[in-house]
Design an enzyme around this catalytic site. Structure first.
Site, short mmCIF file in Angstrom:
data_model
loop_
_atom_site.label_atom_id
_atom_site.label_comp_id
_atom_site.label_asym_id
_atom_site.label_seq_id
_atom_site.Cartn_x
_atom_site.Cartn_y
_atom_site.Cartn_z
N LYS A 134 18.63 -23.94 78.46
CA LYS A 134 20.00 -24.43 78.54
C LYS A 134 20.09 -25.63 79.46
CE LYS A 134 22.63 -22.08 82.02
NZ LYS A 134 23.55 -21.09 82.40
N LYS A 166 16.26 -23.60 82.88
CA LYS A 166 17.68 -23.82 83.14
C LYS A 166 17.78 -25.06 84.02
CE LYS A 166 21.69 -21.64 85.24
NZ LYS A 166 22.28 -20.40 85.72
C1 PBG Z 1 24.83 -18.21 86.31
C2 PBG Z 1 25.17 -18.81 85.01
C3 PBG Z 1 25.82 -20.02 84.81
C4 PBG Z 1 25.93 -20.18 83.44
C5 PBG Z 1 25.38 -19.07 82.84
N1 PBG Z 1 24.89 -18.24 83.83
C6 PBG Z 1 26.43 -20.93 85.81
C7 PBG Z 1 25.63 -21.81 86.65
O1 PBG Z 1 24.42 -21.83 86.69
O2 PBG Z 1 26.32 -22.52 87.38
C8 PBG Z 1 26.57 -21.34 82.77
C9 PBG Z 1 26.94 -21.15 81.35
C10 PBG Z 1 27.90 -22.17 80.83
O3 PBG Z 1 28.09 -23.25 81.40
O4 PBG Z 1 28.49 -21.89 79.79
N2 PBG Z 1 25.28 -16.89 86.39
#
Ligand code: PBG
Length: 303
Positions: free
Chosen positions: A224, A171
């Site tokens: 992601k 991530k």
């Molecule tokens: C954290 C989480 C995030 C997303 C999914 N899980 C937010 C972050 O890390 O700020 C982002 C998903 C998206 O942007 O669609 N719980």
């Protein structure tokens, strides 16, 4: 070819009844109350989309994100409602405290620092309450070290050996999560997430993170954001034997939405091309806010 069965639809669930609150930075996406979520899930299932991913938007936030692991929390109630109504729908839950903490971070904070191990306790409780509510899979998105192993142990100890873990394995600290943070009101009130999310300049770290998660027991590994990480998706696919998921995140969705609403590109073509590219790179599953639109475009035409 992408098929509706490759897709997972992320949904935001909030307190209250009869709520379908538009998310301004994500046109076409809503915060649903549990009762209205049922109607939405009905449509999702009718379109042949096998799974949804739930994010909770609680009324009450605190330092430890305790509403996230309350057995009567909004996600736990949503899971029970969905599974009661649609036993065949695969209900995946996001496991992370940022939507539930008053400071918006994914971990417990002390003196401005994220406490990794204390956070693990909250994540384990959250995953356990989701499993108890009937979740089919849990998806830790926090990026704390050791969380996949800790959650695996916690689930096993409570008799949930069969509940798989989809870990957000790689991530990146991306600016493309911004619309999501508006949707979940989860922007950190101080600092940023670069101490626990990954540096976009670093590819080998992603592969290492993926391998660690698989060693700790991840059943599916997720990358992601999706389009900026096609190289990482492809490398991950070559490295591991578990299914690879890719998340076309909120910013990717909103960029396509904004440009196509202006008439600068054709939305259906962009959606299908981006999803196809993500699949070609090696994703077995794609999480996308475009799941319903894509599934409609991908329905087999009547003979
Ligand atoms: C954290 C989480 C995030 C997303 C999914 N899980 C937010 C972050 O890390 O700020 C982002 C998903 C998206 O942007 O669609 N719980």
């Amino acid at each position: 070819m992408v098929a509706p069965s490759d897709l997972v639809y992320p949904l935001f669930v909030k307190e209250g009844t009869n709520q379908r609150e538009p998310i301004p930075s994500m046109p076409g996406q809503y915060r649903w109350s549990v009762d209205r979520l049922i109607t939405e899930a009905d449509e999702v299932q009718a379109l042949g989309i096998p799974a949804v991913l739930l994010f909770g938007i609680p009324d009450h936030k605190d330092e430890r994100g305790s509403s996230g692991y309350d057995p009567e929390g909004v996600v736990q109630r949503a899971v029970r409602a969905l599974k009661g109504r649609f036993p065949d729908l695969c209900v995946v839950t996001d496991v992370c405290i940022d939507e539930y903490t008053s400071h918006g971070h994914c971990g417990i904070v002390k003196d401005g620092k994220i406490l990794n191990d204390e956070t693990l306790e909250c994540l384990c409780l959250m995953a356990a309450t989701h499993a108890e509510a009937g979740a089919d899979m849990v998806a830790p998105s926090d990026m704390m070290d050791g969380r996949v192993g800790a959650i695996r142990d916690a689930l096993d100890r409570r008799g949930f050996k069969d509940i798989p873990i989809m870990s957000y394995a790689a991530k990146y600290a991306s600016c493309l999560y911004r619309p999501f943070r508006d949707a979940a009101s989860s922007s950190p009130v101080f600092g940023d997430r670069s101490s626990y999310q990954m540096d976009p300049a670093n590819a080998r770290e992603a592969i290492r993170e993926v391998q660690l998660d698989v060693e700790e027991g991840a059943d599916v590994v997720m990358i992601k954001p999706a389009l900026p990480c096609l190289d990482i998706i492809a490398r991950t696919r070559a490295e591991v034997s578990v299914p690879v998921a890719a998340y076309q995140v909120s910013g990717e969705y909103s960029m396509i939405k904004a440009a196509t609403q202006q008439g600068w590109m054709d939305e259906s073509s962009v959606v299908l091309e981006t999803l196809l590219s993500i699949k070609r790179a090696g994703a077995d599953l794609i999480l996308t806010y475009y799941a319903k639109d894509a599934a409609r475009l991908l329905q087999p035409s009547c003979p």
